[in-house]
Scaffold this motif. Structure first.
Motif, PDB file in Angstrom:
ATOM      1  N   ASP A  54       0.855  -1.185   0.000  1.00 29.18           N
ATOM      2  CA  ASP A  54       0.000   0.000   0.000  1.00 29.18           C
ATOM      3  C   ASP A  54       0.893   1.238   0.000  1.00 29.18           C
ATOM      4  OD1 ASP A  54       0.695   0.668   2.745  1.00 29.18           O
ATOM      5  OD2 ASP A  54      -0.637  -0.949   3.362  1.00 29.18           O
ATOM      6  N   ARG A  55       0.291   2.400   0.210  1.00 25.61           N
ATOM      7  CA  ARG A  55       1.035   3.656   0.070  1.00 25.61           C
ATOM      8  C   ARG A  55       1.561   4.201   1.394  1.00 25.61           C
ATOM      9  NH1 ARG A  55       0.365   6.843  -4.464  1.00 25.61           N
ATOM     10  NH2 ARG A  55      -0.535   5.723  -6.207  1.00 25.61           N
ATOM     11  N   THR A  56       1.512   3.406   2.442  1.00 29.88           N
ATOM     12  CA  THR A  56       2.012   3.906   3.725  1.00 29.88           C
ATOM     13  C   THR A  56       3.543   3.872   3.748  1.00 29.88           C
ATOM     14  OG1 THR A  56       1.952   1.708   4.710  1.00 29.88           O
ATOM     15  CG2 THR A  56      -0.034   3.067   4.957  1.00 29.88           C
ATOM     16  N   PRO A  57       4.153   4.775   4.521  1.00 38.35           N
ATOM     17  CA  PRO A  57       5.619   4.748   4.624  1.00 38.35           C
ATOM     18  C   PRO A  57       6.138   3.396   5.105  1.00 38.35           C
ATOM     19  CG  PRO A  57       4.739   6.757   5.632  1.00 38.35           C
ATOM     20  CD  PRO A  57       3.551   5.893   5.282  1.00 38.35           C
ATOM     21  N   GLN A  58       5.408   2.754   5.994  1.00 41.87           N
ATOM     22  CA  GLN A  58       5.865   1.468   6.535  1.00 41.87           C
ATOM     23  C   GLN A  58       5.892   0.404   5.440  1.00 41.87           C
ATOM     24  OE1 GLN A  58       3.647   3.531   8.057  1.00 41.87           O
ATOM     25  NE2 GLN A  58       5.083   4.168   9.665  1.00 41.87           N
ATOM     26  N   ALA A  59       4.831   0.343   4.632  1.00 46.13           N
ATOM     27  CA  ALA A  59       4.765  -0.679   3.574  1.00 46.13           C
ATOM     28  C   ALA A  59       5.819  -0.409   2.507  1.00 46.13           C
ATOM     29  CB  ALA A  59       3.369  -0.693   2.953  1.00 46.13           C
ATOM     30  N   ILE A  60       6.030   0.849   2.167  1.00 42.78           N
ATOM     31  CA  ILE A  60       7.009   1.188   1.119  1.00 42.78           C
ATOM     32  C   ILE A  60       8.418   0.794   1.558  1.00 42.78           C
ATOM     33  CG2 ILE A  60       8.112   3.130  -0.074  1.00 42.78           C
ATOM     34  CD1 ILE A  60       5.261   4.467  -0.058  1.00 42.78           C
ATOM     35  N   ILE A  61       8.796   1.156   2.765  1.00 44.74           N
ATOM     36  CA  ILE A  61      10.154   0.828   3.231  1.00 44.74           C
ATOM     37  C   ILE A  61      10.311  -0.682   3.426  1.00 44.74           C
ATOM     38  CG2 ILE A  61      11.843   1.179   5.076  1.00 44.74           C
ATOM     39  CD1 ILE A  61      11.454   3.599   3.157  1.00 44.74           C
ATOM     40  N   ALA A  62       9.270  -1.345   3.913  1.00 44.19           N
ATOM     41  CA  ALA A  62       9.350  -2.807   4.062  1.00 44.19           C
ATOM     42  C   ALA A  62       9.558  -3.475   2.710  1.00 44.19           C
ATOM     43  CB  ALA A  62       8.083  -3.338   4.738  1.00 44.19           C
ATOM     44  N   ALA A  63       8.839  -3.015   1.693  1.00 50.21           N
ATOM     45  CA  ALA A  63       8.983  -3.607   0.357  1.00 50.21           C
ATOM     46  C   ALA A  63      10.391  -3.354  -0.196  1.00 50.21           C
ATOM     47  CB  ALA A  63       7.927  -3.038  -0.581  1.00 50.21           C
ATOM     48  N   LEU A  64      10.931  -2.173   0.059  1.00 51.47           N
ATOM     49  CA  LEU A  64      12.301  -1.879  -0.390  1.00 51.47           C
ATOM     50  C   LEU A  64      13.301  -2.789   0.310  1.00 51.47           C
ATOM     51  CD1 LEU A  64      12.155   2.011  -0.475  1.00 51.47           C
ATOM     52  CD2 LEU A  64      12.424   0.513  -2.446  1.00 51.47           C
ATOM     53  N   GLU A  65      13.117  -2.980   1.606  1.00 55.03           N
ATOM     54  CA  GLU A  65      14.042  -3.840   2.358  1.00 55.03           C
ATOM     55  C   GLU A  65      13.980  -5.282   1.852  1.00 55.03           C
ATOM     56  OE1 GLU A  65      13.382  -3.452   6.585  1.00 55.03           O
ATOM     57  OE2 GLU A  65      14.855  -1.814   6.675  1.00 55.03           O
ATOM     58  N   GLN A  66      12.810  -5.688   1.365  1.00 54.04           N
ATOM     59  CA  GLN A  66      12.650  -7.057   0.860  1.00 54.04           C
ATOM     60  C   GLN A  66      13.067  -7.181  -0.604  1.00 54.04           C
ATOM     61  OE1 GLN A  66       8.540  -7.351   1.847  1.00 54.04           O
ATOM     62  NE2 GLN A  66       8.924  -8.291   3.842  1.00 54.04           N
ATOM     63  N   GLY A  67      13.436  -6.089  -1.212  1.00 50.56           N
ATOM     64  CA  GLY A  67      13.900  -6.153  -2.601  1.00 50.56           C
ATOM     65  C   GLY A  67      12.795  -6.189  -3.635  1.00 50.56           C
ATOM     66  N   ALA A  68      11.586  -5.794  -3.275  1.00 48.36           N
ATOM     67  CA  ALA A  68      10.472  -5.789  -4.231  1.00 48.36           C
ATOM     68  C   ALA A  68      10.505  -4.491  -5.039  1.00 48.36           C
ATOM     69  CB  ALA A  68       9.155  -5.942  -3.497  1.00 48.36           C
ATOM     70  N   SER A  69      11.583  -4.281  -5.769  1.00 48.78           N
ATOM     71  CA  SER A  69      11.818  -2.967  -6.375  1.00 48.78           C
ATOM     72  C   SER A  69      12.870  -3.067  -7.463  1.00 48.78           C
ATOM     73  CB  SER A  69      12.305  -1.998  -5.286  1.00 48.78           C
ATOM     74  OG  SER A  69      13.500  -2.489  -4.704  1.00 48.78           O
ATOM     75  N   TYR A  70      13.027  -1.981  -8.215  1.00 52.67           N
ATOM     76  CA  TYR A  70      14.208  -1.816  -9.062  1.00 52.67           C
ATOM     77  C   TYR A  70      14.532  -0.333  -9.139  1.00 52.67           C
ATOM     78  CZ  TYR A  70      11.146  -0.573 -13.043  1.00 52.67           C
ATOM     79  OH  TYR A  70      10.236   0.020 -13.878  1.00 52.67           O
ATOM     80  N   CYS A  71      15.753  -0.052  -9.573  1.00 53.56           N
ATOM     81  CA  CYS A  71      16.233   1.332  -9.651  1.00 53.56           C
ATOM     82  C   CYS A  71      16.336   1.724 -11.111  1.00 53.56           C
ATOM     83  CB  CYS A  71      17.626   1.432  -9.024  1.00 53.56           C
ATOM     84  SG  CYS A  71      17.640   1.044  -7.273  1.00 53.56           S
ATOM     85  N   THR A  72      16.158   3.010 -11.400  1.00 54.39           N
ATOM     86  CA  THR A  72      16.239   3.403 -12.809  1.00 54.39           C
ATOM     87  C   THR A  72      16.536   4.889 -12.982  1.00 54.39           C
ATOM     88  OG1 THR A  72      15.102   3.317 -14.952  1.00 54.39           O
ATOM     89  CG2 THR A  72      13.743   3.762 -13.015  1.00 54.39           C
ATOM     90  N   THR A  73      17.152   5.190 -14.126  1.00 55.28           N
ATOM     91  CA  THR A  73      17.250   6.572 -14.587  1.00 55.28           C
ATOM     92  C   THR A  73      16.417   6.744 -15.851  1.00 55.28           C
ATOM     93  OG1 THR A  73      19.259   6.113 -15.875  1.00 55.28           O
ATOM     94  CG2 THR A  73      19.570   6.820 -13.611  1.00 55.28           C
ATOM     95  N   GLY A  74      15.619   5.762 -16.192  1.00 57.55           N
ATOM     96  CA  GLY A  74      14.755   5.840 -17.370  1.00 57.55           C
ATOM     97  C   GLY A  74      14.074   4.530 -17.742  1.00 57.55           C
ATOM     98  N   PRO A  75      14.859   3.486 -18.046  1.00 58.03           N
ATOM     99  CA  PRO A  75      14.233   2.250 -18.522  1.00 58.03           C
ATOM    100  C   PRO A  75      13.319   1.600 -17.468  1.00 58.03           C
ATOM    101  CG  PRO A  75      16.580   2.243 -19.004  1.00 58.03           C
ATOM    102  CD  PRO A  75      16.325   3.422 -18.119  1.00 58.03           C
ATOM    103  N   GLU A  76      12.358   0.849 -18.007  1.00 59.47           N
ATOM    104  CA  GLU A  76      11.398   0.144 -17.169  1.00 59.47           C
ATOM    105  C   GLU A  76      11.710  -1.354 -17.255  1.00 59.47           C
ATOM    106  OE1 GLU A  76       6.617  -0.771 -17.536  1.00 59.47           O
ATOM    107  OE2 GLU A  76       7.485   0.895 -18.671  1.00 59.47           O
ATOM    108  N   ILE A  77      11.762  -2.020 -16.116  1.00 61.43           N
ATOM    109  CA  ILE A  77      11.887  -3.484 -16.120  1.00 61.43           C
ATOM    110  C   ILE A  77      10.481  -4.048 -15.938  1.00 61.43           C
ATOM    111  CG2 ILE A  77      12.935  -5.517 -15.050  1.00 61.43           C
ATOM    112  CD1 ILE A  77      15.175  -3.746 -13.997  1.00 61.43           C
TER     113      ILE A  77
END
Ligand SMILES: [Zn+2]
Ligand SMILES: [Zn+2]
Length: 326
Positions: free
Chosen positions: A212-235
């Motif tokens: 969801d959009r809460t700070p807790q859920a966002i940081i938890a998802a980042l810590e679990q690696g449910a993410s990617y980094c980019t300067t443009g391209p989409e994975i």
């Protein structure tokens, strides 16, 4: 889909899979305001990012919290409370730059050993990330391995890129080779604003698949690696299998990636790796899907480059299960 007998690599959390749930959110977790050495007031900084479609932002001013309950957040923007903290480095390297998220109370970090800073933020329910290590000359063995509890690394930093040291992927790889777990990454602007900094907004961001959009859920998802980094391209998807039938003995794993139009996909492994296409780049023929053979390595992470030289970085995926499956 592959053969039913194919073994499939399982990331901690696969943000691209059909069962991932949640929503993709775009964010920048490193921004300065007039509360430290930035040129925009906190409310203006928040508005700038929301106007460009960002879903979350951290006003990570130096040394102390910019309290989000005092910042009128535009509708649709989640403000994550945090700070950039600078404890001394007792191991001989430069002062640390640590990004602390979901912090609730200020710390006198400059007078605390780095481990105490990390522990104190975590005790508050927060999360601590290593900022722009290439720019400050972090050495993994000297400066990082003595610490415990860091969540991950800032692999791209816009303002450091303007000074020639914005990408920290080599340091990430070094850390991955020595850590006892896979470490996720974030990409940030570290925007200050103002003529002396040039254009330092909207150039590096993190996409996270959050419950969801809460700070807790966002940081938890980042810590679990449910993410990617980019300067443009989409994975768009990333799948690694060990086909029962593949002939390539030295590279028995198969990576399939789909992405926005790209000219290069590189698979960086703990041991060697692969890229696609294997020959020279052809800017006239971008592709949206690539298949690469991989060696039996401990982990792999994927970098994608588009025709403008912009990049995306996946989080590392654990391959040890596939090695065992052979
Ligand atoms: Zn910094
Ligand atoms: Zn900064």
């Amino acid at each position: 889909m592959g053969d039913a007998r194919d073994a499939i690599a399982a990331p901690l959390i696969d943000p691209f899979g059909p069962d991932a749930g949640g929503v993709w959110l775009k964010g920048n977790l490193h921004a300065h305001t007039t509360e430290s050495d930035g040129t925009a007031e906190p409310a203006r900084r928040a508005a700038q990012y929301r106007e460009r479609g960002y879903d979350f932002l951290c006003l990570s001013d130096h040394h102390r919290l910019t309290r989000v309950d005092r910042v009128p957040a535009p509708p649709g923007l989640t403000l994550i409370q945090g700070a950039e903290l600078h404890p001394d480095n007792p191991f001989g390297g430069q002062k640390y730059h640590l990004l602390a998220y979901n912090m609730t109370a200020d710390l006198d970090a400059e007078r605390m050993p780095p481990q105490h800073v990390i522990d104190s933020v975590r005790k508050q329910g927060g999360s601590v990330w290593l900022a722009h290590p290439h720019w400050i000359g972090i050495n993994v063995r000297r400066d990082v391995l003595p610490l415990t509890g860091l969540a991950g690394i800032e692999v791209f930093n816009t303002i450091c890129q303007r000074m020639g040291r914005g990408e920290s992927a080599v340091i990430w790889d070094d850390w991955l080779d020595h850590a006892d777990r896979l470490l996720p990454a974030i990409a940030n602007d570290d925007c200050h604003g103002g003529p002396e900094y040039g254009d330092d907004l909207f150039q590096g961001w993190t996409m996270v698949r959050s419950a969801d959009r809460t700070p807790q859920a966002i940081i938890a998802a980042l810590e679990q690696g449910a993410s990617y980094c980019t300067t443009g391209p989409e994975i768009r998807s990333l799948r690694i299998t060990r086909p029962a039938s593949l002939e390539l003995r030295s590279r028995p794993l198969r990576l399939e990636v789909s992405c926005s139009p790209a000219v290069r996909v590189t698979a960086v492994c703990s041991r060697r790796g692969a890229d696609y296409p294997a020959g020279p780049l052809d800017p006239a023929r971008p592709f949206e899907r690539a298949v690469l053979p991989l060696p039996l390595a401990d982990w792999v992470r994927v970098e994608i480059a588009d025709v403008h030289g912009r990049k995306a970085w996946s989080n590392p995926v654990d391959l040890t299960g596939l090695a065992a499956a052979g």
